[in-house]
Design an enzyme around this catalytic site. Sequence first.
Site, PDB file in Angstrom:
ATOM      1  N   ARG A 182      84.834 -31.608  67.122  1.00  0.00           N
ATOM      2  CA  ARG A 182      84.038 -32.626  66.444  1.00  0.00           C
ATOM      3  C   ARG A 182      83.594 -32.166  65.054  1.00  0.00           C
ATOM      4  O   ARG A 182      83.550 -32.949  64.109  1.00  0.00           O
ATOM      5  CB  ARG A 182      82.842 -33.015  67.300  1.00  0.00           C
ATOM      6  CG  ARG A 182      83.243 -33.991  68.374  1.00  0.00           C
ATOM      7  CD  ARG A 182      82.281 -34.100  69.525  1.00  0.00           C
ATOM      8  NE  ARG A 182      82.831 -34.998  70.546  1.00  0.00           N
ATOM      9  CZ  ARG A 182      83.835 -34.675  71.357  1.00  0.00           C
ATOM     10  NH1 ARG A 182      84.401 -33.472  71.273  1.00  0.00           N
ATOM     11  NH2 ARG A 182      84.293 -35.544  72.242  1.00  0.00           N
TER      12      ARG A 182
ATOM     13  N   ASP B 233      62.602 -52.911  71.838  1.00  0.00           N
ATOM     14  CA  ASP B 233      63.713 -52.307  71.109  1.00  0.00           C
ATOM     15  C   ASP B 233      63.771 -52.973  69.744  1.00  0.00           C
ATOM     16  O   ASP B 233      63.239 -54.066  69.555  1.00  0.00           O
ATOM     17  CB  ASP B 233      65.027 -52.512  71.877  1.00  0.00           C
ATOM     18  CG  ASP B 233      66.106 -51.522  71.457  1.00  0.00           C
ATOM     19  OD1 ASP B 233      66.315 -50.535  72.182  1.00  0.00           O
ATOM     20  OD2 ASP B 233      66.729 -51.742  70.398  1.00  0.00           O
TER      21      ASP B 233
HETATM   22  C1  LIG Z   1      70.383 -44.432  73.298  1.00  0.00           C
HETATM   23  S1  LIG Z   1      69.373 -45.889  73.403  1.00  0.00           S
HETATM   24  C2  LIG Z   1      68.139 -45.283  74.486  1.00  0.00           C
HETATM   25  C3  LIG Z   1      67.870 -46.207  75.650  1.00  0.00           C
HETATM   26  C4  LIG Z   1      67.028 -45.642  76.783  1.00  0.00           C
HETATM   27  N1  LIG Z   1      65.684 -45.289  76.355  1.00  0.00           N
HETATM   28  C5  LIG Z   1      67.694 -44.444  77.415  1.00  0.00           C
HETATM   29  O1  LIG Z   1      67.226 -43.316  77.259  1.00  0.00           O
HETATM   30  O2  LIG Z   1      68.724 -44.598  78.082  1.00  0.00           O
HETATM   31  C6  LIG Z   1      68.689 -45.996  71.784  1.00  0.00           C
HETATM   32  C7  LIG Z   1      68.063 -47.349  71.440  1.00  0.00           C
HETATM   33  O3  LIG Z   1      67.147 -47.172  70.352  1.00  0.00           O
HETATM   34  C8  LIG Z   1      67.074 -48.391  69.618  1.00  0.00           C
HETATM   35  N2  LIG Z   1      66.456 -48.111  68.301  1.00  0.00           N
HETATM   36  C9  LIG Z   1      67.009 -47.507  67.234  1.00  0.00           C
HETATM   37  N3  LIG Z   1      66.123 -47.396  66.212  1.00  0.00           N
HETATM   38  C10 LIG Z   1      64.955 -47.937  66.657  1.00  0.00           C
HETATM   39  C11 LIG Z   1      63.669 -48.141  66.068  1.00  0.00           C
HETATM   40  N4  LIG Z   1      63.407 -47.728  64.825  1.00  0.00           N
HETATM   41  N5  LIG Z   1      62.713 -48.723  66.810  1.00  0.00           N
HETATM   42  C12 LIG Z   1      62.980 -49.139  68.069  1.00  0.00           C
HETATM   43  N6  LIG Z   1      64.166 -48.973  68.670  1.00  0.00           N
HETATM   44  C13 LIG Z   1      65.158 -48.397  67.983  1.00  0.00           C
HETATM   45  C14 LIG Z   1      68.517 -48.841  69.597  1.00  0.00           C
HETATM   46  O4  LIG Z   1      68.589 -50.242  69.363  1.00  0.00           O
HETATM   47  C15 LIG Z   1      69.022 -48.423  70.995  1.00  0.00           C
HETATM   48  O5  LIG Z   1      68.933 -49.517  71.880  1.00  0.00           O
END
Ligand SMILES: C[S@@+](CC[C@H](N)C(=O)[O-])C[C@H]1O[C@@H](n2cnc3c(N)ncnc32)[C@H](O)[C@@H]1O
Lengths: 281, 124, 210
Positions: free
Chosen positions: A40, A149
Amino acid sequence: MNAPVPLAITEEEFQKFRDFFYRKTGIHFEENKRYFVDKRLIDRILATNNTSFRNYFVMLRFETSGKELQQLINIMTVNETYFFREEYQFTCLVNSVLNEIVTRKRPSEPIRIWSLPSSSGEEPYSLAIYLLEYWPRVDDYAIELIASDIDTTMLEKARQGRYDQRSVAHLPPPLLRKYFTALYDGSYQINDDLRQSVDFTQVNLSDLAQMRAYRDFDVVFCRNLLIYFDDTSRRIAAETLFNALNPGGFICLGHSESMSRITPLFKVRKFPEAIIYQKPR
Amino acid sequence: MKKILVIDDAATVRMYYRQVLEAEGFAVEEAGNGYEGLEKALTEAFDLYIVDINMPKMDGYTLLRTIRQEPTICATPAIMISTEGQIQDANAAYAAGANLYFNKPVRPESLITTARLLTGEHRA
Amino acid sequence: MTLIKKHDATGDAPREFRHQSRDRAGLLCQLEADAPEQRRWAALDLAAFSDAADALCDRLEQETQTPVREAILTSLIQIGGNPVVCGLMPLLRSEDAALRNQVIEALQQLPEAVSPYIERMLADDDADYRIFAINVLANLRHPQAPAWLQDVIERDDNINACAAAVDGLAEIGTPEAIPALTALPERFADDPFMQFCTQTAIRRIQGHGA
Ligand SMILES: C[S@@+](CC[C@H](N)C(=O)[O-])C[C@H]1O[C@@H](n2cnc3c(N)ncnc32)[C@H](O)[C@@H]1O
């Protein structure tokens, strides 16, 4: 004569990268991940038009935007979410954390839990299922589950509550049968009771003004988001999460995330199942 | 095998202590600041902590004070090693809960002798 | 099903003092309030006023509560600029280790604003102060950082200042630093620790075992 020299990462370079990446993200690569990491890294070195690890590392280390680091984190991590991800934290919630919280609650006072970021809803619904199944005192208290979110498409998906096989793969089959309906196309529809029990809202964690309205939480699950933030954004996010919690409230981070790279604002609490952070009382 | 947790924000310092102590048969773990050190100390049992003073997120004094209030780890000995050479720094280290204070750079022999002494690892 | 859904996701009405004025004068006044929570909110809100840097730095010097200190520093980082750096630098001489280290971290977030002061900091009489400046440098996203660290190992007489610079060079050093690194242990009577650090740094810079 201009056939490019094939790029390779030396042992010293791997270690230098590993130390830096760990300090920034908390992700630690064992020696047996060497192939995965090297491949990567080389992809990114080429994609950024660098000719060597050395040049690339200088760029990564000194770039003020943090964009390249973010790219790297994206390709080095699993960005998908699923039911019962990092389940030990839910276990910790029902076995330890909630019992401590209710000692400070009047019977009529609700317990407020926030899943931020909730993505497509697997995390908050997992919380709902876990509470109903495994917290013996669930009937004694009113519990408010809020899920937020930044991404409205994700929120819409979450409200619908329809999941593919991959999302539900970690759910014990009896729970899958109990809370979902199998659809003809192989997907699963979560039941209406659960859909009604979670409140979905759109929030940007970096927006102090918007976050200001979110208050009085007892537990916040903020998993697998801060890892993608740079130092200053993490710091601001930590301030806003601190504000959103009640004194003595708890915060759970993703398994490679640690407050030790973010802020000294929270106390470290060691429970049998997990390390969790607490706003001082 | 006795286990030592080295808590210092300088990677080369951690590597140095590791090299010196592993050669004497100790097992060594590392943490890059006081807060990370506290997390590791609460997760795993150690026989000795080696702690720097100036570190991001949590300084060495705050770390030692916190450790001395945690029932499961408060009895674990700690050596504080720092660049600050004033008398009051040593006194502050003892007040925070250090068993011993050294100025940097510490001689490898001193590190080994005190590590053995404080972990109860008496060898010839 | 007992989990309840409420239409107000955001919680109870904000505490009374949140209704106080959030203009500059009102916030500066709240920054000196008795209740730490009130000081903390004022500090966060003052991020919107770039001319609040002095007041925030003054408050920081007296402040003992971690949440208020953190809020002040978060706002100062957002305000940025030379006045913030000038207000923070003297705090590196504080007796309070926690404060010093919080200030180091904040300065690291302000590479442009900090850069004009680095040379002066590295020439300070107090070795402890120079070491703090080196700590700032080692995590500063500034293209001149490797050259400043190299200067330290060529000139500074204090072994701990040099060791701190070597540690930084192990990550960000360039091949130009290798001669100075090679010559360094000799200046300190071949101290075994210094030998180890410089060898490690050289290996890391070369990208392969020496
Ligand atoms: C990898 S997921 C995590 C989901 C869950 N908490 C988990 O651990 O499986 C990351 C999420 O963060 C959201 N996200 C990114 N930037 C953000 C922000 N500034 N405020 C709120 N949510 C955000 C994205 O839309 C995405 O759905």
